[in-house]
Each structure stands twice: as C-alpha cells, then as structure tokens.
Design a protein around this motif. Structure first.
Motif, short mmCIF file in Angstrom:
data_model
loop_
_atom_site.label_atom_id
_atom_site.label_comp_id
_atom_site.label_asym_id
_atom_site.label_seq_id
_atom_site.Cartn_x
_atom_site.Cartn_y
_atom_site.Cartn_z
N GLU A 15 0.82 -1.20 0.00
CA GLU A 15 0.00 0.00 0.00
C GLU A 15 0.86 1.26 0.00
O GLU A 15 0.48 2.29 -0.57
CB GLU A 15 -0.94 -0.01 1.21
CG GLU A 15 -1.98 -1.12 1.15
CD GLU A 15 -2.91 -1.09 2.34
OE1 GLU A 15 -2.77 -0.18 3.18
OE2 GLU A 15 -3.78 -1.98 2.44
N ALA A 16 2.04 1.17 0.66
CA ALA A 16 2.94 2.33 0.70
C ALA A 16 3.42 2.71 -0.69
O ALA A 16 3.49 3.90 -1.03
CB ALA A 16 4.13 2.03 1.61
N LEU A 17 3.76 1.71 -1.51
CA LEU A 17 4.20 2.00 -2.86
C LEU A 17 3.04 2.49 -3.72
O LEU A 17 3.17 3.48 -4.46
CB LEU A 17 4.83 0.75 -3.49
CG LEU A 17 5.30 0.88 -4.94
CD1 LEU A 17 6.39 1.94 -5.06
CD2 LEU A 17 5.81 -0.46 -5.47
N MET A 18 1.90 1.82 -3.64
CA MET A 18 0.75 2.20 -4.45
C MET A 18 0.30 3.63 -4.14
O MET A 18 -0.15 4.36 -5.03
CB MET A 18 -0.40 1.23 -4.22
CG MET A 18 -0.14 -0.19 -4.72
SD MET A 18 -0.05 -0.28 -6.52
CE MET A 18 -1.77 -0.06 -6.94
N ALA A 19 0.41 4.02 -2.87
CA ALA A 19 -0.04 5.35 -2.48
C ALA A 19 0.79 6.46 -3.09
O ALA A 19 0.36 7.62 -3.13
CB ALA A 19 -0.03 5.47 -0.96
N ARG A 20 1.97 6.13 -3.60
CA ARG A 20 2.84 7.15 -4.19
C ARG A 20 2.62 7.31 -5.69
O ARG A 20 3.30 8.10 -6.33
CB ARG A 20 4.29 6.82 -3.87
CG ARG A 20 4.57 6.96 -2.38
CD ARG A 20 6.02 6.72 -2.00
NE ARG A 20 6.22 7.11 -0.63
CZ ARG A 20 6.08 6.31 0.43
NH1 ARG A 20 5.72 5.05 0.23
NH2 ARG A 20 6.27 6.76 1.65
N PHE A 21 1.71 6.54 -6.24
CA PHE A 21 1.30 6.69 -7.63
C PHE A 21 -0.12 7.27 -7.67
O PHE A 21 -0.92 7.05 -6.76
CB PHE A 21 1.27 5.34 -8.34
CG PHE A 21 2.62 4.77 -8.67
CD1 PHE A 21 3.29 5.18 -9.83
CD2 PHE A 21 3.21 3.83 -7.86
CE1 PHE A 21 4.53 4.65 -10.15
CE2 PHE A 21 4.45 3.29 -8.17
CZ PHE A 21 5.11 3.71 -9.31
N ARG A 22 -0.42 7.96 -8.75
CA ARG A 22 -1.81 8.22 -9.06
C ARG A 22 -2.30 7.02 -9.84
O ARG A 22 -1.86 6.77 -10.97
CB ARG A 22 -1.96 9.50 -9.90
CG ARG A 22 -3.42 9.78 -10.24
CD ARG A 22 -3.58 10.96 -11.17
NE ARG A 22 -4.98 11.11 -11.55
CZ ARG A 22 -5.40 11.97 -12.47
NH1 ARG A 22 -4.55 12.75 -13.09
NH2 ARG A 22 -6.68 12.04 -12.77
N VAL A 23 -3.21 6.25 -9.27
CA VAL A 23 -3.63 4.98 -9.83
C VAL A 23 -4.90 5.20 -10.67
O VAL A 23 -5.86 5.83 -10.22
CB VAL A 23 -3.90 3.94 -8.74
CG1 VAL A 23 -4.38 2.63 -9.35
CG2 VAL A 23 -2.64 3.71 -7.91
#
Length: 397
Positions: free
Chosen positions: A81-89
């Motif tokens: 989740e930490a990595l995903m949160a740093r992208f605009r998905v």
C-alpha cells in the motif's frame, strides 16, 4: 573489455527527460520496487560508481508511468500500500460494445453493423469462458480479450485486401472470411473438441454462416497434401540450424492441418503458442516446419532453473583477468537473423512473462545496444496443459 558502468533505462530517462513506461510492475523483483519507492519518496536516486556517490535528480521533463495487470492475474504479486499510495492509480476497464464496434469499423474499414456483430460474438464467448461453460475441465479459464478480437478483424481485413473483395458489395465473401478466421482464431484455442461446435453455433446465430452454406464440418477440412500449403513464400535463407531430412513427418491429415495453421500464423507474423500433451509432436512439427521453410530454428527447453542470460545473453569472463566480453543469447541471435525461436516447456519457467516487449514491439533492450527483430523473426512457444504437475499458469498478457 574491462567492466564499466552502464546507465540503466531509469537513469537515462531521468538524465535526459524522457518519458519512461515500466510494464508489468507487479512482476518486478523486490530490489526494483525498493529502488522505485526510494525515488518516489525522496525525488532523487543515489548512484554509486567506483566508491563515489552521486545524487541524481530528474530532468524537469522526466515522467514515470507504470502498468500492470490486476493482482489476481496468475503470477502477479501484491504491491504494498505504501508503494501504491505514491502513484496516481487509474483503473482501465474494457470498452463498451458500441465503442469497440466503432473502433473496429474505423480501424479496419468494415461496416459498423458487421463490426458490432463481431463484438457481440466475442463478448458472448468471453462470458462463456469466464463462467467456465467452456474450459470447465481446464486448470485455468480460457482468455479471450481485446487482442483476440483485433486479431480476428485484422485477419479479415488483410484477406479482403489480398483478394480484392469489396465488403459492401460482396457480403457473402465477408461472411466467408469471418467464418474461416473465427475457426482459426477462436475455435483453435479450445482444447476440448466437444466445446468447439457450440461456439460455432453462437457465431452462426449472429452472422448466419449456415445461410451461406458454411458448416462447422466444412471449416474443419484439412489439406490433402503438402502441395496445398504455400511454403514457397515463407522460404528462408537457410543456415546451420535448419533441421535435416530426419525432421520429415508422414503427411497424415492431422499433421497437414497443423502445418497449414503454422504457415498461416507465420505468414501473418503472429507468434504461436502450441498446447498439447506430452509426445503430441509439438516439437516435431516445429522442426518439420523449419525444414520445409529452410529457416534457422533456435531451440531452448525451459525449466525452473533456466536463467534469463541463456535467452538474452550476458557478460562472460575471458582469459585475461578482470576482462569480460558480451555474448548474445539465442533470443537476440534469432531476432537479428529473422529466424524461428522455439521455446519448449514454456510454462515451467517465469521467463515468458518478460517477452511482452519483444512479442508486441519487436525490440529487446540490452545493456550495450537495442536489438530490433527482422520481419521474419517468429516465436513458437510450446507447453503441456497447465493441469500437468509443476506447470505454471501463463498470464493473460
């Protein structure tokens, strides 16, 4: 030459302000994800060369895009989740049937009503696969996606042009081609023969094959001799890896039918996946086809221990201490020669998951150069059905 630092694609893109797209992000190893996470948190990379540290900040024009299939796709990892949160998905769903029909109609110059019927047939079969009405005895559901639909329509358009057929004034010829390529693209993927005819009925109901004297049985006709298959237009330049006469097979109807399908795929530059039980002549057919077309055949048998260097190559030590030289693997060799690359036991290794760029775009980025495939380059993947012990499920991509 002695070992020297080579900038990777991320470093080059950051330096020169390129737009970088990293595909299959959830197939990346942990160290790659950690590197990306560091950059996304801090906005720079730390490069170490010869004991010296360099802070690399991105060019103002640098942009990073990542793509991946959903995490429930076979072989994919769940990203933190930490990595995903740093992208605009952004999630991309399938297009509505009306938009798909318009795209096909415009892209392939086909009547809109006809394009809509192709889309409706495709979606009906896609739903049957998803519900396991077909493929119920398979380890994984059949994958019918946009690429399948585009392959069907592209084949129809190619043959309309090659045979100088006007789709508007010769609708019966349009139906004939749609039926032939429906058999080649959709029905050929079905492993259980009892499930093929019901799929033909779905297409027949929508397009009216039987009204044009096209039956399921007529689509299954096989050549009666090698003379009916055009190998001459596929003839290569020969080479030391062309099999000899020992590769010849007896011209029984089943073999001739398979050879006709191989020739058709080769002519259209469609890479091929051959699925069948052990000792069903998959490798033998590849060797015989290479012999008949006088084309070099590079062969590799994959297993869990196969290293990617065996495919793409790597640096090898020389007799001089500390001096290494690059040696190409069979993949760049086959690409540059325009040869056939036969990859056996494809679902015993994760390596085929990394072929997307080669198969889609025809190039391979090596540390010191980019390899571009000749038009004649062709990949055959062969594997036993996934229900065999120890086999992986290949991803839909």
């Amino acid at each position: 030459s002695a070992l020297s630092w080579q900038d990777g694609i991320l470093v080059k893109a950051m330096k020169y302000g390129w737009w970088l797209s990293l595909e299959e992000l959830n197939l990346a190893p942990t160290e790659v994800l950690e590197l990306l996470n560091f950059y996304l948190v801090h906005g720079y990379l730390i490069i170490t060369q010869n004991g010296n540290y360099q802070i690399l900040k991105p060019h103002p024009s640098f942009r990073l895009f990542c793509t991946m299939n959903p995490e429930d796709t076979p072989g994919r990892n769940r990203l933190s989740e930490a990595l995903m949160a740093r992208f605009r998905v952004k999630y991309f769903d399938t297009l509505p049937k009306e938009e798909l029909s318009e795209i096909i109609s415009v892209k392939f110059s086909l009547p809109y009503d006809f394009a809509l019927k192709l889309v409706l047939i495709h979606q009906a079969i896609e739903e049957q696969a998803r519900a396991r009405i077909i493929g119920r005895f398979q380890k994984e559901p059949y994958e019918f996606n946009l690429r399948t639909l585009l392959r069907w329509t592209r084949r129809i358009r190619e043959d309309l042009d090659a045979q100088e057929i006007d789709a508007a004034s010769q609708p019966e010829e349009l139906i004939r081609l749609a039926a032939f390529h429906f058999n080649q693209v959709y029905l050929a993927m079905i492993r259980d023969a009892d499930e093929r005819e019901p799929l033909f009925t779905i297409a027949d109901t929508t397009l009216g094959f039987s009204q044009n004297s096209i039956t399921y049985a007529s689509l299954q006709r096989k050549p009666e001799s090698l003379d009916e298959i055009d190998f001459a237009s596929l003839r290569g330049e020969g080479g030391e890896y062309v099999p000899g006469e020992e590769a010849k097979l007896v011209s029984v109807p089943t073999t001739l039918g398979y050879l006709a399908k191989l020739a058709d795929s080769r002519r259209r530059r469609e890479h091929l996946l051959m699925v069948g039980p052990t000792a069903s002549a998959k490798t033998s057919l590849g060797r015989y086809f290479s012999y008949l077309t006088n084309t070099n055949l590079y062969y590799i048998n994959l297993n869990n221990d196969t290293a990617i260097e065996e495919l793409i190559g790597g640096y090898k030590p020389t007799e001089r201490k500390g001096v290494y030289t690059w040696e190409d693997g069979i993949l760049p060799k086959a690409m540059e020669e325009g040869a056939i690359l036969f990859i056996d036991e494809a679902n015993l290794s994760e390596l085929p998951e990394f072929f997307n760029t080669v198969l889609d775009d025809g190039y391979l980025a090596l540390p010191h150069r980019t390899v571009y495939a000749k038009d004649a380059f062709w990949v055959i993947l062969a594997m036993n059905p996934p229900q065999y012990e120890g086999r992986n499920i290949l991803s839909p991509a």
